[in-house]
Motif scaffolding. Sequence first.
Motif, short mmCIF file in Angstrom:
data_model
loop_
_atom_site.label_atom_id
_atom_site.label_comp_id
_atom_site.label_asym_id
_atom_site.label_seq_id
_atom_site.Cartn_x
_atom_site.Cartn_y
_atom_site.Cartn_z
N TYR A 3 0.85 -1.19 0.00
CA TYR A 3 0.00 0.00 0.00
C TYR A 3 0.89 1.24 0.00
O TYR A 3 1.65 1.45 0.94
CB TYR A 3 -0.90 0.02 1.24
CG TYR A 3 -1.89 -1.12 1.29
CD1 TYR A 3 -3.15 -0.99 0.71
CD2 TYR A 3 -1.56 -2.33 1.90
CE1 TYR A 3 -4.05 -2.04 0.75
CE2 TYR A 3 -2.46 -3.37 1.94
CZ TYR A 3 -3.71 -3.22 1.36
OH TYR A 3 -4.61 -4.27 1.40
N ALA A 4 0.78 2.05 -1.06
CA ALA A 4 1.59 3.26 -1.17
C ALA A 4 0.69 4.48 -0.99
O ALA A 4 -0.37 4.58 -1.60
CB ALA A 4 2.28 3.31 -2.53
N PHE A 5 1.13 5.42 -0.13
CA PHE A 5 0.34 6.60 0.24
C PHE A 5 1.04 7.88 -0.17
O PHE A 5 2.26 7.99 -0.08
CB PHE A 5 0.14 6.65 1.76
CG PHE A 5 -0.82 5.62 2.28
CD1 PHE A 5 -2.15 5.94 2.51
CD2 PHE A 5 -0.38 4.33 2.54
CE1 PHE A 5 -3.02 4.98 3.00
CE2 PHE A 5 -1.25 3.37 3.02
CZ PHE A 5 -2.57 3.70 3.25
N ASP A 6 0.24 8.86 -0.56
CA ASP A 6 0.74 10.21 -0.80
C ASP A 6 -0.39 11.18 -0.52
O ASP A 6 -1.56 10.86 -0.68
CB ASP A 6 1.24 10.36 -2.23
CG ASP A 6 2.09 11.61 -2.44
OD1 ASP A 6 2.45 12.28 -1.46
OD2 ASP A 6 2.40 11.92 -3.61
N ILE A 19 -2.53 3.65 -3.34
CA ILE A 19 -2.58 2.65 -4.41
C ILE A 19 -2.07 1.34 -3.81
O ILE A 19 -1.00 1.31 -3.20
CB ILE A 19 -1.69 3.06 -5.60
CG1 ILE A 19 -2.31 4.24 -6.34
CG2 ILE A 19 -1.49 1.89 -6.56
CD1 ILE A 19 -1.51 4.67 -7.57
N SER A 20 -2.85 0.28 -3.99
CA SER A 20 -2.39 -1.04 -3.54
C SER A 20 -1.96 -1.84 -4.76
O SER A 20 -2.51 -1.69 -5.85
CB SER A 20 -3.48 -1.78 -2.76
OG SER A 20 -4.57 -2.09 -3.60
N PHE A 21 -0.93 -2.67 -4.56
CA PHE A 21 -0.48 -3.55 -5.64
C PHE A 21 0.08 -4.83 -5.04
O PHE A 21 0.47 -4.88 -3.88
CB PHE A 21 0.52 -2.86 -6.59
CG PHE A 21 1.62 -2.08 -5.93
CD1 PHE A 21 2.89 -2.63 -5.79
CD2 PHE A 21 1.41 -0.79 -5.47
CE1 PHE A 21 3.92 -1.90 -5.21
CE2 PHE A 21 2.44 -0.04 -4.88
CZ PHE A 21 3.70 -0.61 -4.75
N GLU A 22 0.06 -5.88 -5.86
CA GLU A 22 0.38 -7.24 -5.40
C GLU A 22 1.83 -7.42 -4.98
O GLU A 22 2.11 -8.00 -3.94
CB GLU A 22 0.05 -8.26 -6.49
CG GLU A 22 -1.42 -8.41 -6.77
CD GLU A 22 -2.19 -9.10 -5.66
OE1 GLU A 22 -1.61 -9.98 -4.99
OE2 GLU A 22 -3.35 -8.77 -5.46
N ASP A 23 2.75 -6.98 -5.82
CA ASP A 23 4.16 -7.16 -5.49
C ASP A 23 4.98 -6.06 -6.14
O ASP A 23 4.47 -5.22 -6.87
CB ASP A 23 4.66 -8.56 -5.86
CG ASP A 23 4.55 -8.86 -7.34
OD1 ASP A 23 4.98 -8.03 -8.16
OD2 ASP A 23 4.02 -9.93 -7.68
N TRP A 24 6.29 -6.07 -5.84
CA TRP A 24 7.16 -4.98 -6.25
C TRP A 24 7.24 -4.80 -7.76
O TRP A 24 7.54 -3.72 -8.23
CB TRP A 24 8.56 -5.19 -5.66
CG TRP A 24 8.55 -5.01 -4.18
CD1 TRP A 24 8.57 -5.98 -3.23
CD2 TRP A 24 8.50 -3.77 -3.47
NE1 TRP A 24 8.53 -5.43 -1.97
CE2 TRP A 24 8.49 -4.06 -2.09
CE3 TRP A 24 8.46 -2.43 -3.86
CZ2 TRP A 24 8.45 -3.09 -1.11
CZ3 TRP A 24 8.42 -1.45 -2.88
CH2 TRP A 24 8.41 -1.77 -1.52
N ILE A 32 -7.46 1.53 -5.79
CA ILE A 32 -7.11 2.91 -5.45
C ILE A 32 -8.09 3.38 -4.38
O ILE A 32 -9.30 3.23 -4.53
CB ILE A 32 -7.20 3.84 -6.68
CG1 ILE A 32 -6.19 3.40 -7.75
CG2 ILE A 32 -6.96 5.29 -6.28
CD1 ILE A 32 -6.33 4.14 -9.07
N TYR A 33 -7.54 3.94 -3.32
CA TYR A 33 -8.33 4.51 -2.23
C TYR A 33 -8.07 6.01 -2.23
O TYR A 33 -6.96 6.46 -2.49
CB TYR A 33 -7.91 3.93 -0.88
CG TYR A 33 -7.94 2.43 -0.81
CD1 TYR A 33 -9.06 1.76 -0.33
CD2 TYR A 33 -6.83 1.68 -1.21
CE1 TYR A 33 -9.08 0.37 -0.25
CE2 TYR A 33 -6.85 0.29 -1.13
CZ TYR A 33 -7.97 -0.36 -0.66
OH TYR A 33 -7.98 -1.72 -0.59
#
Length: 166
Positions: A3-6, A19-24, A32-33
């Motif tokens: 989960y990446a936040f900005d 934005i959430s994503f499965e792997d690197w 998207i939240y």
Amino acid sequence: MIYAFDTYYYDEYAKTICISFEDWTSEKESEIYSEETSIISVYESGAFFKRELPCILSLLSKIELKEGDIVIVDGYVTLNDEGKKGLGGYLYEALEQNYPVIGIAKNGFSSPDPRRRNVYRGESKTPLFVTSMGIDVDEIKDSVEKMYGSYRIPALLKKLDQLTRE
């Protein structure tokens, strides 16, 4: 899940995106939240976390983190060799140290920090600055290098930044 936040600040409100994503190496986000919140603190040099942490925690309250999940912030987890915490360090504490927090910053920070790694992506001569708590920073350095996209900023993090400004 990662989960990446900005957060981006407008005159009257703050807009936080996750934005959430499965792997690197994911090319596309899973979900998207988004949330707009009141700005509860003015910018204070050296205390950025006071402004952004409440925004991230508010949006995080709508997401069910599970064991093994990772959280990324746009910024630093640690700031210097004395262990001063950045936004990500305060988030790690707020999450009761249950989830690794990675900071991926675009701008350098002047204080030396042995836990900070420079990541060069694509053909850029300018690094990203990676810090972490709850996970080995060298492992994360390699993971950030492998993120999808040919440029300095990984494609999903670039999208995250753009979404906060829409």
